[in-house]
Structures are given as structure tokens and as C-alpha cells.
Design an enzyme around this catalytic site. Structure first.
Site, mmCIF file in Angstrom:
data_model
loop_
_atom_site.group_PDB
_atom_site.id
_atom_site.type_symbol
_atom_site.label_atom_id
_atom_site.label_comp_id
_atom_site.label_asym_id
_atom_site.label_seq_id
_atom_site.Cartn_x
_atom_site.Cartn_y
_atom_site.Cartn_z
ATOM 1 N N HIS A 117 -15.204 -27.154 0.752
ATOM 2 C CA HIS A 117 -14.415 -27.657 1.895
ATOM 3 C C HIS A 117 -12.953 -27.222 1.786
ATOM 4 O O HIS A 117 -12.067 -27.896 2.304
ATOM 5 C CB HIS A 117 -14.456 -29.189 1.980
ATOM 6 N N SER A 146 5.918 -5.440 9.073
ATOM 7 C CA SER A 146 6.115 -6.018 10.390
ATOM 8 C C SER A 146 7.120 -5.177 11.150
ATOM 9 O O SER A 146 8.031 -4.592 10.565
ATOM 10 C CB SER A 146 6.635 -7.443 10.244
ATOM 11 N N LYS A 179 8.013 -9.044 5.578
ATOM 12 C CA LYS A 179 6.569 -9.265 5.650
ATOM 13 C C LYS A 179 5.733 -8.210 4.928
ATOM 14 O O LYS A 179 6.034 -7.034 4.982
ATOM 15 C CB LYS A 179 6.107 -9.313 7.118
ATOM 16 N N GLU A 212 -7.789 -8.842 6.893
ATOM 17 C CA GLU A 212 -7.982 -9.447 8.219
ATOM 18 C C GLU A 212 -9.003 -8.666 9.036
ATOM 19 O O GLU A 212 -9.806 -9.247 9.767
ATOM 20 C CB GLU A 212 -6.648 -9.491 8.974
#
Lengths: 463, 463, 463, 463
Positions: free
Chosen positions: B154, B275, B281, B288
Site C-alpha cells: 500500500h 526542463s 530539474k 515515465e
């Protein structure tokens, strides 16, 4: 598990409703009881729980098994899932021994094991039912061995085939389905139990014994994988989706064949419906539902992929969703297979309509081209010659056999009237497809032998 | 095939665009050429076409093969699919011999055969790539054998495990994927060619010879099934969808681990993006995309089920849609596997952050309960005792080890301070999970043995 | 409808099971009764059935309505769907008058009308529940107006925002969902009844009266479309799928925020679960199920597309599948929305953890670049300058504010220490995002105004 | 964006391939240029960049626009997406002014804005194309106003209708589709630009000016939502999926009608294909592809739901997947609509075959029942009477009109031969369905009026 947790607040009612799984996971009760029996036997054999408690547990579990079977099991308000309900009941029956049942086990490996047991078993059941339907289609093929019908491509009449040949195509699809269900069974045959919550347990357990006791073929060798994995459910669902899609094709064809326009088949009254308003209607509802229910099974597969998508290891509550998708797919497919079997076994075919449709002379066009090929005309030229004859016949509203010898010779010097009219008159072109796997009777008879052998092989694997 | 048909009107441009498949089915060109070579050899061997024409065809087909390979093949405006383009070119090169190539064959069995050849081959490639990634993960597991980290359920820290154990969970998933690709390969290993349009052919062909020539393991034994069936594509897509879903879980975990909050892993700069606006970043784009591309592969599977749904036998033009769904799934998965392999091979883990997170004393709660169990307290009671201690510690803002001996004894007479503080101090609880498949080092070492053996077995099957 | 058909054989049991819809379409009973009341009123008003029979029918239908509401309705073995069950009961109660009820109506337009009534009503309910959750999120936003937290892209900390701003993003999603449910309501607001089986009826009916009586906004103007169409169900399912996907994002974020690593939020005990084995666990099951149930709703949408795919007009039995897909989507979404509302209303946020995470100096990088821009440095160059400073700081293990003035000047002559250290010290960068829709407090206050206005507008539309 | 990042290593080639989007997002180039022009105008108007640089940017962007339009734009190896390619080129052309273009903007709000512009525009195009097809079907309906054909339920002949009535059913479906595309257009009409990376920007921008400049109707009022949201793409895909599913039904019917068995319609040669082997074949490939491509559009919708499922806010790289799903859906639907329009406009119907099929006396059964109803027999009893007559006729191989007067009277005293034989002889039953929305000519003429009005309304909304 509110009752035993570290929490101070009771669960909210809306949460309980969302979270509740007892309404559907109760179906796992027989597996959960058998699993607990094997687990308790192992705990006792390894001295992890006292012998006496072990006996007490077997006794209590046997009683629960009976209550489950006889539908006499009484639920308590706090039973939030099948596992807690059964453990609660065992503890009522066996006292402290019951409180020892969950030693060296977690709900995570427990539910994975229940699911593996269920999937493993249901996959074999599906395999068997699929083989039964394959047999029914084969039997119908044998009963309609030499009934000519049109074969279609693009739903256009293409070449004549025997009805037996067409029906056998479904037998082969189902034989492949049977293999997929067998593979799903095997995918579910490694025991997750013993993985604990995710990391293994700190008791000296004997997982091979439990596996043998429950009929598993081996062990999941990584405890994290054991509780994170639902591949075997995906395997079952993919097998079911493909099988349901096969049945949707069968259903769609029976709908077509039952139309007045085709008039090839007549579903038994026992497998048809009437209309609430049109007294003359006889609707092939069963065949329509074979078609209409396939997307539902496919959707269950997509949904479980969606559930598992991007889930970090190990167990996440999302995975509780595996159950309803699996159960409804199992039930839907079982209904579809039973109905397909009954409908196919009792359907009647209309020999005259089939024969008339397959007698269309245009279906001989390929054979005319092949005749030219056998006389040395390259196939592509022969195809062109016959195309022009067809164009001529269609545009002038004549049959091929109504073309004149002059027209034939003009189209190709190799095309004499005798062979041409003879070929059309003999209607021999269905028997010309004598290549292996083709529709000539001799080829179908060989095919029947292969199909019987494959069915026998599939069934003997089951023993 | 306007050019050779019985039609008087040319095809409408909008129809040609919808109908055109050359833009994507050109990918089948090498298979189509090999198939034609085998087909022509068989036609020659059986005397269906003259020896000289057979030789001419082999010569022309070899030239086409070279043109295809060197990307020098020139398309003609009327080439509507790969099959027509190649036959057209062969006929340019070989004259009448070329016009004999399509003897005893139809586009229906031809395209089914191309697709089977392609699927059979690509399934083996996928299997191999999947095994490579399984190996990379295993290598990383060996390199991080004894690095503790928290195991999660979880997404809550649950029990500590070794990083090796966690990484191996993915090795096992991929080993299962490899089996599925192998099964898809086998499903594609029966030759459709020889089925003709749907009914077989009226030439005395030798299908077993063609099968052997092309490396097929056997024959599709029903000509209708041969041209109606795309099960093997569904099998490949299901294998790909499950594999992509596994990769989505791996990607999602690397995204998580790369966050400042987790800080467990650092993707190599070579596998990250910056970025356009935020100079600080470093984004785990690759991870992803592993996650974001899985639904695409699943969608291709669903789409093909949709295409086949309710289709009457035999070939329908809808089935042309099989290609783009398959090709994009193949390419997407190949990109995902290559990227996953490179990213996993170069990722660095942060031993300190992992260890600190796994050092959370609360992760010992199960071991404390098990300590009581070993002293005879039934598990469910022990669980309750420890829950109350956790509640006490959490609500008073203390660690478990900051609870007093009085509090321990009040919770349970079996709980003495010495064992309790000792257990927490030793941080031995990760090594306590010594059961088979568990996370203790000895168990992982056994597991590594099993994983190596399974990898070896999978690879030796490939020889 | 065996009982009234032209058939000689009773339906097979397996067929009945497949065909049976009473188990799920009973849910339409209240709509079916209301529809029959309106239909009977119209038949009476037009003189199609006698006045006395009309009164008898209203009386009997009112009794059935009560039986349905009180769950006292008794089923008969031959009741195969809700429509037959109710007509059978009405006929028991009203004799010959009951046998007149189906005059000028078919099950085809009847079931389409029940479905339209149900969908129309449930869409409004969904809209309302969605607006309630939008309000709850807005209320939580107001309660956490100025709590800084990190904003993320790629799950990497990017720029700080206020928690209110983040929560309001969900309010806007839900406001869009409300519009979609409203559109689904409107799509279901044209009356199918009066279409008969498919062709209209040969009685002089008054469809506008029935439409007004039942609250429909207009009529379906083509009887074939009336019985073939389920677009409004697809519209509802698409709205539900998008809404469920929004909730899956909310759930996923709450799961993340509840992890020890993030530690941003704490779900109330009333909305969490414990572990069967790990006493320390508090699991955000509710948030996980918000995530895990979204694919189920999406799957219902895909499935209904699958059912309708390629179906010839008009009604086909496949369309019976619309019901279970819709009903489960409705129930699943209702559970999700209720649970989301309760969980969001009671969740607590950890101000310190949020603030600490958002205090990361790297989040100021964009503001440093913008400082240079305001001094005339082109943005792309400024971005490069700050990137090099970040690289330097990260690789040397320092904060940005620990870079020396020399290093700053070396990177860019426009970068003086005073402004640089000042900007970092002020932590003013969250308030710098003062553009419309941005996160500065003044901008959020304007946004709250817009959101309130939109909520008010949506609600006033409901009156 | 390696080139400008804080990174020391170049991107891995396999990662570049996975990550690359230029191959597909180049399609957004015209929108990206227009967006940049509007953005630069606003930056200049607000004094954020110097007037001269603003002019330079407009000049450079205009040149890029021309290069894009003329397909003369040259890519550089480091161009990883459309945004970087264009900014790179602008900077080549405009020097430092180019480096100022990205001021106050991020790729996150930039790409959301490009997608909104594209979706908004393409939704209007789809609406227009859909209305064109609706018009073509209406025109065909007017051309076949009074051609009787059988109406079907369950693919069984049910009641006769006019062909115009059947074709108009599709017009109504498409009119609903047009509304959905319009709603998708509206959903895409709020400007995301100005949201920056996620938090807004620290420049004094003027978002309403940009919105007006680009033709947006309003602003996204929450910067986090602006960059996280892809609802408008889902809205477009849902509209496209429903429309494609409608076309699949049209395609399936044309396939059916083109079969020899139905023989109702003949697709123009310009919209049909031949066979590679069977010279007589004329295949309705276009209609088959209308059917076969619908699942592809539905799959793109499911896939994007899968991509967005459980994604934490704000932008995640997964969302890059929105483009290919949208673009292929747009292109597929455009092909389908163009092909449907051309095929429907040129299809010919066979009046005799349609009439013969609709002349089946059994289709009068409902009217016979209604005759009894009008004489006072309750409908359900009348239905039973006619069912028994049908059973008698079918089992004895007679037409209804061949039943004797004795048989009629035995079935029901209200059934006299005169009315019965008269009703069957008049074949008036198609004109009896005169209720609103029914198939009687007068009713169809009213319906045509409603359909014209709805088309006009939809088109005038576009002005």
C-alpha cells in the site's frame, strides 16, 4: 481490519462499502478453507503450533467447510472479507487454536494463494468445456459431411465448401483455446503461500509440503513477486477473451444464417425468443448474446491491465479489483459455452438453401482460371481472361454457361467450349480443392482424423 | 486489385487512401519474398510450373530481395499492397514466369503466411530482449545483494528487504514474459499457405515441403481456419501487453525512487531530461515513458479483439487492421525494453537513504509479534498486543524502543524488555525472513541459483 | 417471450440463464411503472383503450409501484425481464385491462425509454454528487489557503505552490465533469416511446403528451433511431470514465502523500485499514481504491462500444448488455464519489512537512533566471546561467545560497550577490507567481471567486 | 532538453528514440508558431521584452511559418520536439531576441496550448465533415423516399419501412455526433498559456489578450489544472469513438446489403475491390473498413484514459502519449468520413429486391393483431391469436393469406376473412405506421423537415 488495528476511530460507512469485498470474495471460501487446512497441517508438522491446536484447527476448519458448502455460514457485521470471516468463525469454534491459524501467513500471500487455486481449477474447467464444444462441432461436421454451401470472403460468395469444413474451422479455434486455458492453469500452479506480507516469514516453514498438499506444481521463488503478481489472472482473462471472440464469430454467423435472406439454419425453438409485439418473429437471441457478450470479457482483461498499470510493488489495495473482473469473466464465458453447445447441438441446417446458394456458377471462376493455367497460361493472365468473361456475363445478365463459344475463344485461344461448359456442368469444382486442408471430401476425412487425434491428445493430457 | 478485376470504374481516391496498406505492410516485404521463393520452389518441384520459369522466378525474387534490402525498390502508382508491388516487380523482371507466381495461392493465405512468419520471428526477438533485461536486473541484484531497503505494501513501509530481492521480483516477471512470447511463437508456427482463398486449391501442391522450407513446425489443417485466424497475433499482443504492464510498474517505481522524498535512486544523466524553464530539474522521462506507453500496447490488444469481434468467416477486409496494431506494439515494446535495459544498467542507488528508510523501528512490529508467538501466544493475540504498543508509541511521539518495560509488561506478561530492546537493537529482523523465497541473504542466494537456472533453461531452449 | 410466441418447444435452461435479464433489469422497475402509467393515460386520452380500462390500469400500476417500492413484488418462473414481470402482475390485478397495456408499444421502445429515464435521472444525480465533492475540495482549499507545498512536474519538486491552489485544480476538474453529466442528461432527454418495434405504430398516439408527462424535453423523431440508439448511455459512461480517472489521480496523490517519505497527509482512521500481520500499518485503502476502480469504469465504456460495434439496425439482443455495464458504472462511481468526499473532508495535512519540502532552495531556480531576464538577459541565456550554477551547487554538495559571489559573477556579470542571496533568503518566490491563475495568494483569492461563481452557476442550472 | 540542462552526460541513443516526439509533434508546428507570435506580442505590449526584439521575433516567426508551410524547415540533430526546433530556428534568425521568446512561458503550458488549439480546430472540422455526411444521407433519403424495404430486429424481418426512413436514422446519429464535436471544441476553448511550468509566472503578463489574439473563449483559471489537464482530448476521442461506431454500423449494413443473399445494394465499382484469385469477386472493402477501423478509434480513447490513470499532478512525461493517440484518431476518422460520404453518395439500391423482401406477408402480423385490438380484443390476447395463426401457417408451409376462413374464426371470433385477406392484399401496413416518427410517408415528410431544420441550426452555429 479495524478490529485488530492500531486505530482509534471506526471505519466510515461509505469507506466500508467501497472497501468491502465479502460480497464477491466469498466465492473463494472453499479454497480459503482448504488452504488453511494445508497451512495448519504444515505448521503442526514443523512444530510451529502445538499438535493439539493443529487437530483443533482441522476439526474447526472441517466444520466451516461444511457450513460453507451447506450455505449455513453466518456472517458477522465486522467480517470485511472472506479471510477474516473464516478466521473469525474458526476462532469461535477452536478458541486459542483459531488465533494461531494466521501464524506465518499474511492476507497478502493468503489471497494470492486463493486466487491461484481458483484460477488453476477454473482454467481446467474452461478447458474441458471448450473441448466439449469442439466435440459437438465436430459431431455436427460429421453429420453434415457432404453438404455443399458457399464459402465467403468479404461476405461475398467466393468458392463452395462443405458445411463440415466450415464447422471444423470452429473446432480448430476451440482446440487452440483449450491450449490457452491449459497454459493459464500452468501459470497458476506455483504456490505463493509462505511469502508472508512480502518478505518471507521468520518461522521455519515447509513450503514444498504445502504445495504438494494443495496440488501446486512448484513454488513462487521470490516472496515479493508472490504477493505482487496477478499474471495468471491476466493469462486466464486473455484466454477467455480470445475464446469469447471466437464464440462471437460463431454467434454472428448463426444470426446471419437464421435471417430470411440466408435461410441456411434454423435455431431450435428451445434456443430462440419471440417478440412482445410481432407474433411472427423468431429471434436468435442466444446467437446474438454470444456476439454481444464477448466485449464484456475483453473489457475485464483491459480493466485488469488498467488496475496493474504503474502499480509499485508489492500488494496494493487496487489489486482487490482482480476478483470481480475474473469472476464475471468466468461466469460469462461458462454461460456462453453452455449455450453455444446446446444451440449448436440442436440447430438444423437447410440443405436445399445451402446447395442452391453454393450452386452459383460464378463460384467456378477460379476453376476456369486454373483450367487455363493447366494449359500453360500464366495464372495472372488467366485471371484477367476470366475477369473479362465475368464482366461480360454480369453486364449482359447471363450466366457464365450462357456465354457463346465465340466469346470464349475471343477471350483466350486456350479456352474451348467443351472443357468450359463441362466444368460448369459437372459442378465438380468443390471436389477439385483436394489439397491438404482443402474442402474436397477426401481432404476433410483426413482433417477429421487430425481433429480427433488432437481432441484425444488434449483430453489425455487431462488425466 | 483494380487492375485485374472485372470493374469498369477506377477506385475513388478517398477509397484508395482508406484501403491502402502499402505504407505499413511494406514491412512484410522480406517475408513475402521468402514465402514466394518457397512457393515457387514447390510449384516447380511438383511440375505445376515449368522448371525454366521456376529458375527465372528465383532469380527475379533474389533481385527483389536485394532491392528491398538496399531500399532501392521503386513503387508504382497501382501498387496497393506489398503483395501486388512485389508480384508486379517480379513480372517486370521475369515476364510470363512472374505471371505464374500466384498459381495455387491467394492473397488470403499469402498474407496470413506473411503475418505468421513475421509474428513467429518477432516473438523470438521479443523473448530474447526480455531475457536480456531479466539478466540486467539479475546483475544489478547481485551488485546490490545486501543493501537493505523498505519493502512496501500500500506504499507504506511494511518490512525491510534487500534491494537485490526487490530487483529479482522483476527478473521473475520477465521470465514469465519470455514464456508467453515463446508460446506466441509456437502459435504462429503452423503454415497457412496452401489454403488458397479459403477452400484449398485444385493443384497438387506439397504443403509440408513449403512448411519445412520456411521453418514452420506444421500445417494449419483447415483451409477456412487458415485464412480466418489471427489468434497468433492476439497471443503476441497479450504477451506484449503483460510485459509492457510489468515495465510500467518498474518505471513507476523508478519515478518514485527518483523523487526528492524517496531519494533512493538516481537515473544516469544519459537517461534523464531537463526542463525548458526550471534549471534545477532532472526528470526521469524514460521511466515515465515506460509507464505511459503500457496503455498503448494494451489498447492494440483490445483493438484487435474489437476488429475480430463478430466477424463471419473467412477473410474480411477488417482484418487488414491487424498489421498496424501489431507493428506499433512490436516497435513500442522494443523501444521500452531497450530503454529499460539501458536505464537499469546505469542507475545508481543511494545506500544511505535506503538504509535509513529501512531502519524505521516500526518495521520490526511483525517480528515482535512473532517473538510472542514463539513464546506460545496465539498469533492473533500477539498481533493485538503489538498493535496497542504501536498505538501508544505513535500517539506519544516515541519510538518503539522508547517504550518502558512497565508498558511492555502491561501489554503482555510474555514481553520482557531484554528480548524486546534486543530485537530492536540488533536490527536483525531483515535476516529473520529466512523461509524459502524470503529476503534473508541465504534465501536470496538460493533464489539467485533458481533464477540463473531458469534463465539458462530459457536460453538453451532457443538453440 | 416463450409464453406468447409461435413456438412449440420450451426454452432450454442454459439459454434461459444466458438470456435472463430480470436479475439486473429489475432495477428499471420504478421507471417501467411510471412509463406504463403515462402510456396508459395517453392511450385512454386518445380513446385507444376504454376509459374504464384506463382507470383499472392506473390502479393496478399504482399497486405494483407500491409492491416494487416495498420490495413485496413476487416473481413468477416465466418472468424473463422486468417488462414481462410487471405486465404479468398488472394483468393479474387488472384482468383484460392489463392485457391492453402493451397496445401501441413494443419492448423495443419500452426498454429504450426505461433506459433514457434512468440515464437522465442518474446523470443529474452524478452531477450533484460531483458538485458536492467540488465544494468539499474548495472548502479544504479555503482552510489551507496559505500552506506552502512543493509543486511537482515529473514527480520532481519544481516550484512551490499553496496547498489551496493544488486542491482547487481538482475542483476545476470536477466542474468539468459536472458539465459532462449535464450533457449526458440532455442526450437522454428525448422520448423513444411511440416508436413501436421499429417502424412507429398504427394507432393515433400522442407522443408529445407522453413526453411532457414523463418530463422529457422532446421526441426522438425517427422510430428506427429510437430503438437502435444507445448514445446517451455511451455519453454517461464517458462522463463517468473521465470523472473516475480524475478521482484516480486524487487517490494516487493521497497514497503518495500518505507515505512515510512524503508525509504530507494523514487519512483519518475512519478511512484507513490495518494489516492482518503487520501491527504498525495504516493503509490508505480508500485512496488506493479510488485509483484501482477507475479502469473498471473505463472498461464499461469500451465494452459498450464493443457491443454496438458493427450492429445492424435496429434492436439486436446484444444491446441488452447495455444495462449491466451502465449499472455497475453508476454504482462504482457513486461509491467512489462518496468515499472521496468523506476522505477529503477529514484528511489532515502536515504543515511542517509541506513547508520543509517546499523550502528547498532549488525551487527558486526559475526565479533566479527571471531576475536575470528582468535585467535584460535573454531568457534562454539566463536559463543556461542558472543551470550551470545548479550543476555547480549539486556536484559540490552545497545549497545555492552557499555559492560564492565570485562564482555568481563568473556565471554572469548581471548576477550580484545582494539580489541573489536576498531572493533566496526572502523565500518570496511563491508570491512572485502573481499572474492570473497563478499561485500567489491574491491570484488564488481571485480564483476562489471564479470557482464559487462556477459552482453557483452549475447549481442554479439545476433548479 | 540536454543542451540547456544541468547535465554532464549526453542522452543515450535508446532513450532519445523513446523520448523523441518530433516525428509526430511536428504536426503542431503551425499552432506553435501562431502561439509564439501571440505570446511575443503580449510580452512586447507589456514591456517584458523590448519593442525591437518583439518586432524581430514577429519577423523571424513569420519566416518560420513560411518554412513550415512550404516544408522547407530544416531540422537539427538536437531538435527533440517541435517546440525546441522552432525556438532554435527563431534564435538562428533573430539572435538574442529569439532567446527571449520563452520568457514567461514553459513547455508545459506551451504544449497544453498547442494541443488545445489543435483540438479546438480539428473538432470544428470533424463537426463539419460529419454534417456533410448527414446531408449526403438525407439527400439519399429524399431520393429513395418511398422505396419499401424490410425493417429488421435481431436481423429478422420485422416490419416494412421505407428506405428513406432507414437512411435518416443515420442522419440523426450524425447530428448527435456533430453536437459532441462541438462540445469538444468548447472544452478546448480555454487558454492554458500563462500557467508557466505549473505555478503561474512572475512577469506581469496579460492572459486575456493572448486568449483573444488566439481566438480562445476564456482562460483556464488554475495554473496547475492548465498543465495537468487533457480532458478536452478525451472529449474529442469520445466523440470520435461514438461517431466511428456509428460508421461501423453503416459499414456493416452495407456489407450485408451487398451480399448475394440480401442483394439490396451495390457499391459503385469506384468503392469496391476485386480478388487476387477469384475473378468474379466484387468486395465491399470500403464498408468493411468502416467497420474494422472503429475499434482503433475506441482503443485510442481507452489508451488515453490508461495514460492519465493515477497520474499525480501536474505534467508527467506520460502525457506526451496524448499526441499520437489523438492524431491517429483524427486521421482515421477523417478517412472514414470521407470514404463513407463517397460510398453513400454513389451506392445504388435494388428496388425490386428490397420490395420483394418487404412484401413478406408475415410482416403484417402486427397489423393483424392491431386489427383485433381495434375491435376490442386486448392486445396481449390478440398477439396470442396471431401467434397461433403464424404457427399454423409456418408449420403447414402456407402463407398467412392461405389460411382458411374457418381457421381464422377458430382462432378468434373477431377475425373475419374479409378484413384479414383485405389487409394482406392491400399491403397497406407500411402506411399504417403514421404515428409521429413512424415510417408512413407523411410522417417521413415531417421528419425530413425536422432533420433539415436541425442541419440548418447546426450549420448556422458555425458562422
Amino acid at each position: 481490519m479495524t478490529g485488530m488495528s492500531r486505530f482509534s476511530l471506526p471505519q466510515d460507512e461509505a469507506f466500508r462499502k467501497l472497501n468491502d469485498s465479502l460480497s464477491f470474495d466469498w466465492r473463494l471460501a472453499p479454497y480459503d478453507v482448504r488452504q488453511s487446512m494445508a497451512h495448519a497441517r504444515m505448521l503442526t508438522a514443523r512444530g510451529i503450533i502445538p499438535e493439539a491446536d493443529g487437530e483443533e484447527l482441522q476439526r474447526a476448519l472441517a466444520m466451516v467447510a461444511t457450513e460453507v458448502e451447506k450455505q449455513r455460514f453466518k456472517f458477522a457485521p465486522k467480517d470485511e472479507d472472506v479471510h477474516m470471516a473464516i478466521e473469525r468463525r474458526v476462532t469461535e469454534l477452536a478458541g486459542d487454536a483459531g488465533a494461531r491459524l494466521h501464524t506465518g501467513r499474511s492476507r497478502n500471500d493468503q489471497v494470492a494463494t486463493d486466487m491461484a487455486m481458483f484460477t488453476s481449477e477454473i482454467a481446467l474447467t474452461s478447458e474441458e468445456t471448450v473441448l466439449d464444444l469442439a466435440q459437438t462441432l465436430l459431431t455436427q461436421a460429421e453429420a453434415h459431411l457432404d453438404w455443399p454451401m458457399p464459402g465467403y470472403t468479404h461476405l461475398q460468395r467466393a468458392q463452395p465448401v462443405y458445411l463440415s469444413h466450415h464447422l471444423l474451422a470452429y473446432t480448430w479455434m476451440l482446440l487452440r483455446d483449450a491450449r490457452r486455458f491449459r497454459a493459464a492453469h500452468e501459470a497458476a500452479s506455483l504456490l505463493p503461500l509462505g511469502a508472508g506480507a512480502l518478505a518471507g516469514v521468520d518461522f521455519d516453514t515447509d513450503r514444498p509440503q504445502v504445495a504438494e498438499d494443495l496440488g501446486f506444481a512448484g513454488l513462487v521463488e521470490n516472496s515479493i513477486d508472490a504477493v505482487s503478481n496477478r499474471d495468471f489472472v491476466l493469462d486466464y482473462l486473455a484466454a477467455a477473451a480470445t475464446c469469447a471472440t471466437h464464440l462471437s464469430r460463431l454467434g454472428a454467423e448463426i444470426v446471419l444464417w437464421s435471417s430470411e435472406e440466408f435461410g441456411f439454419a434454423d435455431v431450435s425453438d428451445a434456443w430462440a425468443s419471440g417478440s412482445s409485439i410481432m407474433p411472427q418473429k423468431k429471434n436468435p437471441d442466444c446467437a446474438e448474446l454470444l456476439r454481444g457478450k464477448a466485449p464484456r470479457v475483453v473489457a475485464h482483461l483491459s480493466a485488469l491491465y488498467g488496475v496493474m498499470h504503474g502499480l509499485p510493488l508489492t500488494y496494493n489495495k487496487d489489486m482487490q479489483e482482480d476478483k470481480e473482473h475474473l469472476f464475471d469473466a468466468v461466469d460469462t464465458l461458462a454461460l456462453m459455452l453452455a449455450a453455444a453447445d446446446g444451440m449448436v447441438a440442436t440447430i438444423t441446417f437447410n440443405r436445399e438453401r445451402l446447395a442452391a446458394a453454393s450452386g452459383d456458377e460464378l463460384l467456378a471462376a477460379t476453376d476456369v482460371a486454373d483450367l487455363l493455367v493447366k494449359r500453360g497460361v500464366p495464372f495472372r493472365h488467366a485471371h484477367g481472361v476470366v475477369s473479362s468473361l465475368v464482366r461480360e456475363a454480369v453486364s449482359s445478365g447471363r450466366k457464365l454457361s450462357e456465354l457463346s463459344e465465340d466469346e470464349l475463344r475471343a477471350a483466350s485461344p486456350e479456352l474451348d467450349g467443351e472443357s468450359f461448359y463441362g466444368l460448369l456442368a459437372d459442378r465438380a469444382w468443390i471436389e477439385s480443392k483436394a489439397s491438404r486442408g482443402g474442402t474436397a471430401l477426401a481432404a476433410i476425412e483426413s482433417q477429421l482424423g487430425y481433429a480427433h487425434a488432437e481432441l484425444d491428445r488434449a483430453r489425455s493430457d487431462r488425466d
